[in-house]
Design an enzyme around this catalytic site. Structure first.
Site, PDB file in Angstrom:
ATOM      1  N   GLY A   8      58.336 -17.281  34.416  1.00  0.00           N
ATOM      2  CA  GLY A   8      57.711 -16.804  33.177  1.00  0.00           C
ATOM      3  C   GLY A   8      58.170 -17.582  31.966  1.00  0.00           C
ATOM      4  CB  SER A  10      53.869 -20.092  30.013  1.00  0.00           C
ATOM      5  OG  SER A  10      53.832 -18.764  30.492  1.00  0.00           O
ATOM      6  CG  ASP A  59      51.710 -12.700  40.989  1.00  0.00           C
ATOM      7  OD1 ASP A  59      52.863 -12.284  40.703  1.00  0.00           O
ATOM      8  OD2 ASP A  59      50.743 -11.943  41.100  1.00  0.00           O
ATOM      9  CB  SER A 138      65.401  -4.363  29.451  1.00  0.00           C
ATOM     10  OG  SER A 138      65.112  -3.599  28.294  1.00  0.00           O
ATOM     11  CE1 TYR A 151      59.999  -4.346  30.731  1.00  0.00           C
ATOM     12  CE2 TYR A 151      61.689  -3.007  29.692  1.00  0.00           C
ATOM     13  CZ  TYR A 151      61.094  -4.235  29.901  1.00  0.00           C
ATOM     14  OH  TYR A 151      61.602  -5.355  29.278  1.00  0.00           O
ATOM     15  CB  ALA A 153      62.647   2.594  37.413  1.00  0.00           C
TER      16      ALA A 153
HETATM   17  P1  NAP Z   1      56.161 -12.238  27.266  1.00  0.00           P
HETATM   18  O1  NAP Z   1      56.216 -12.867  25.921  1.00  0.00           O
HETATM   19  O2  NAP Z   1      55.117 -11.218  27.543  1.00  0.00           O
HETATM   20  O3  NAP Z   1      56.073 -13.433  28.363  1.00  0.00           O
HETATM   21  C1  NAP Z   1      56.028 -13.090  29.713  1.00  0.00           C
HETATM   22  C2  NAP Z   1      56.145 -14.351  30.553  1.00  0.00           C
HETATM   23  O4  NAP Z   1      56.167 -13.958  31.937  1.00  0.00           O
HETATM   24  C3  NAP Z   1      54.951 -15.285  30.381  1.00  0.00           C
HETATM   25  O5  NAP Z   1      55.435 -16.615  30.511  1.00  0.00           O
HETATM   26  C4  NAP Z   1      54.066 -14.910  31.573  1.00  0.00           C
HETATM   27  O6  NAP Z   1      53.232 -15.974  32.023  1.00  0.00           O
HETATM   28  C5  NAP Z   1      55.122 -14.610  32.619  1.00  0.00           C
HETATM   29  N1  NAP Z   1      54.656 -13.742  33.709  1.00  0.00           N
HETATM   30  C6  NAP Z   1      54.195 -12.469  33.632  1.00  0.00           C
HETATM   31  N2  NAP Z   1      53.884 -12.004  34.859  1.00  0.00           N
HETATM   32  C7  NAP Z   1      54.150 -13.007  35.731  1.00  0.00           C
HETATM   33  C8  NAP Z   1      54.031 -13.157  37.123  1.00  0.00           C
HETATM   34  N3  NAP Z   1      53.561 -12.156  37.889  1.00  0.00           N
HETATM   35  N4  NAP Z   1      54.396 -14.325  37.693  1.00  0.00           N
HETATM   36  C9  NAP Z   1      54.857 -15.348  36.940  1.00  0.00           C
HETATM   37  N5  NAP Z   1      54.999 -15.269  35.595  1.00  0.00           N
HETATM   38  C10 NAP Z   1      54.641 -14.113  35.004  1.00  0.00           C
HETATM   39  O7  NAP Z   1      57.551 -11.531  27.628  1.00  0.00           O
HETATM   40  P2  NAP Z   1      59.002 -11.643  26.946  1.00  0.00           P
HETATM   41  O8  NAP Z   1      59.081 -10.652  25.852  1.00  0.00           O
HETATM   42  O9  NAP Z   1      59.332 -13.078  26.687  1.00  0.00           O
HETATM   43  O10 NAP Z   1      59.908 -11.074  28.132  1.00  0.00           O
HETATM   44  C11 NAP Z   1      60.613 -11.906  29.047  1.00  0.00           C
HETATM   45  C12 NAP Z   1      61.554 -11.037  29.860  1.00  0.00           C
HETATM   46  O11 NAP Z   1      62.473 -10.388  28.979  1.00  0.00           O
HETATM   47  C13 NAP Z   1      60.851  -9.918  30.635  1.00  0.00           C
HETATM   48  O12 NAP Z   1      61.486  -9.735  31.882  1.00  0.00           O
HETATM   49  C14 NAP Z   1      61.055  -8.701  29.751  1.00  0.00           C
HETATM   50  O13 NAP Z   1      61.016  -7.512  30.485  1.00  0.00           O
HETATM   51  C15 NAP Z   1      62.448  -8.979  29.207  1.00  0.00           C
HETATM   52  N6  NAP Z   1      62.756  -8.266  27.964  1.00  0.00           N
HETATM   53  C16 NAP Z   1      61.975  -8.427  26.859  1.00  0.00           C
HETATM   54  C17 NAP Z   1      62.299  -7.721  25.704  1.00  0.00           C
HETATM   55  C18 NAP Z   1      61.482  -7.844  24.438  1.00  0.00           C
HETATM   56  O14 NAP Z   1      61.717  -7.054  23.494  1.00  0.00           O
HETATM   57  N7  NAP Z   1      60.547  -8.789  24.338  1.00  0.00           N
HETATM   58  C19 NAP Z   1      63.403  -6.868  25.694  1.00  0.00           C
HETATM   59  C20 NAP Z   1      64.178  -6.738  26.833  1.00  0.00           C
HETATM   60  C21 NAP Z   1      63.845  -7.453  27.977  1.00  0.00           C
HETATM   61  P3  NAP Z   1      51.738 -16.266  31.388  1.00  0.00           P
HETATM   62  O15 NAP Z   1      51.983 -16.944  30.045  1.00  0.00           O
HETATM   63  O16 NAP Z   1      51.091 -17.188  32.359  1.00  0.00           O
HETATM   64  O17 NAP Z   1      51.074 -14.948  31.247  1.00  0.00           O
END
Ligand code: NAP
Length: 243
Positions: A8, A10, A59, A138, A151, A153
Site C-alpha cells: 500500500g 501508492s 491485492d 493503530s 478495524y 479488532a
Molecule cells: P490510505 O491513504 O487510504 O492509503 C491506503 C494504501 O493502501 C493505498 O496505497 C492503497 O492502494 C493500499 N491498499 C488498500 N487496500 C489494498 C489491498 N487490498 N492490497 C494492496 N494495497 C492496498 O491509508 P493510510 O491512511 O496511508 O493508512 C496506511 C496504514 O496506516 C493503514 O494500515 C491504516 O490502517 C494505518 N493507519 C492509518 C491512520 C490514519 O489516521 N490515516 C491511523 C492509524 C493507522 P491504492 O492507492 O491502489 O488504492
C-alpha cells in the site's frame, strides 16, 4: 543493502515510508491495488534518490497475489531486507449496524494480508539470517474506537501477530515490530466531519494530526541499524493522544 517492500505504498503513510527508505538508500518495491498513476509518481520520487524502485500490483488479501508479487520483486531487486505491512482499509459503522461483509473485508485486507506477507517473506529472510518486518497497527487496536469494531479488532490482532512472529524469528536475526499511529493526515482521515476532527485535535498533546512523514520516521528508524536490538515492540506515534 537489500530491498524494502512496502504494501500500500501508492498513497498516504505507505508512500511516505517508501520515499524515506529510498532516501536512506534502500531499493524499493512499491505495491498498490488500484491506483497505478499514484504508484508511478512514488516510483519517480524514489528514483530521484538514486535507488531502484519497481511497482507491483497485488491485492494483499490474496495469498496467491502476494506470492506472485514477492517472486517478481525478488527477481527484479534481489533479497528483501525490509517488509512494511502498511496496506489497510476502514469500513466504519457502529457494531449494531455493521454487516458481516464489512467485518470480513476489513479483517481480510488488514490482518490476513499481514499474515500472507509475513508467511511468504519470512523463509527468505530466515535463509539470509537477517530482516526487518514492520507492521502498521493503530492506536485503535490498543484503545478501541467507537464505530471501528472491525478495524480495531484487525489492528489489535496485528499486535499479537507481531509479538508471536518476533519470538519465532528472533533467533534467525529478524526483528518484527509494530507501529501504532494516531490520527494521520491521509485520504483515510480526509472525510472526517469537522466536529470529530476538532475534538480529536483537542485530545492530542501536540495539537495536530500526524503527517505521513511523522509515521515514516518511525518506520525508517525501525528499519535502520540503530534499531537492531528492538523486537516485538509496539511504537506508538500519536502525538501524545493517549497519555
Ligand atoms: P490510505 O491513504 O487510504 O492509503 C491506503 C494504501 O493502501 C493505498 O496505497 C492503497 O492502494 C493500499 N491498499 C488498500 N487496500 C489494498 C489491498 N487490498 N492490497 C494492496 N494495497 C492496498 O491509508 P493510510 O491512511 O496511508 O493508512 C496506511 C496504514 O496506516 C493503514 O494500515 C491504516 O490502517 C494505518 N493507519 C492509518 C491512520 C490514519 O489516521 N490515516 C491511523 C492509524 C493507522 P491504492 O492507492 O491502489 O488504492
Amino acid at each position: 543493502m537489500g530491498f524494502a517492500l512496502i504494501t500500500g505504498s501508492s498513497r498516504g503513510i505507505g508512500a511516505a515510508i517508501a520515499k524515506m527508505l529510498a532516501s536512506d538508500g534502500f531499493d524499493i518495491a512499491i505495491n498498490y491495488v488500484s491506483n497505478s498513476a499514484a504508484a508511478e509518481k512514488v516510483a519517480e520520487e524514489c528514483h530521484a534518490f538514486g535507488v531502484k524502485a519497481e511497482i507491483f500490483r497485488a491485492d494483499v488479501s490474496s495469498f496467491e497475489e502476494c506470492s506472485d508479487m514477492i517472486a517478481a520483486a525478488c527477481e527484479k531487486l534481489g533479497t528483501p531486507s525490509v517488509l512494511v505491512n502498511n496496506a489497510g482499509i476502514n469500513r466504519d459503522s457502529l457494531l449494531v449496524r455493521m454487516s458481516e461483509a464489512q467485518f470480513d473485508e476489513v479483517l481480510s485486507k488488514n490482518l490476513k494480508s499481514c499474515f500472507n506477507m509475513c508467511r511468504l517473506i519470512a523463509p527468505i529472510m530466515m535463509k539470509a539470517r537477517s530482516g526487518r518486518i514492520i507492521n502498521i497497527s493503530s492506536v485503535a487496536g490498543i484503545a478501541g474506537n467507537a464505530g471501528q469494531v472491525n478495524y480495531a479488532a484487525s489492528k489489535a490482532a496485528i499486535i499479537g501477530l507481531t509479538k508471536s512472529a518476533a519470538k519465532e524469528l528472533g533467533g534467525r536475526g529478524i526483528t518484527v515490530n509494530a507501529i501504532a499511529p494516531g490520527f494521520t493526515s491521509t485520504d483515510m482521515t480526509e472525510s472526517l466531519p469537522d466536529k470529530v476532527r476538532d475534538e480529536a485535535i483537542a485530545s492530542i498533546s501536540l495539537r495536530r494530526f500526524a503527517s505521513p512523514e511523522d509515521i515514516a520516521g518511525a518506520a525508517a528508524f525501525l528499519a535502520s541499524d540503530r534499531a537492531a536490538y528492538i523486537t516485538g515492540q509496539v511504537l506508538v506515534v500519536d502525538g501524545g493522544m493517549r497519555l
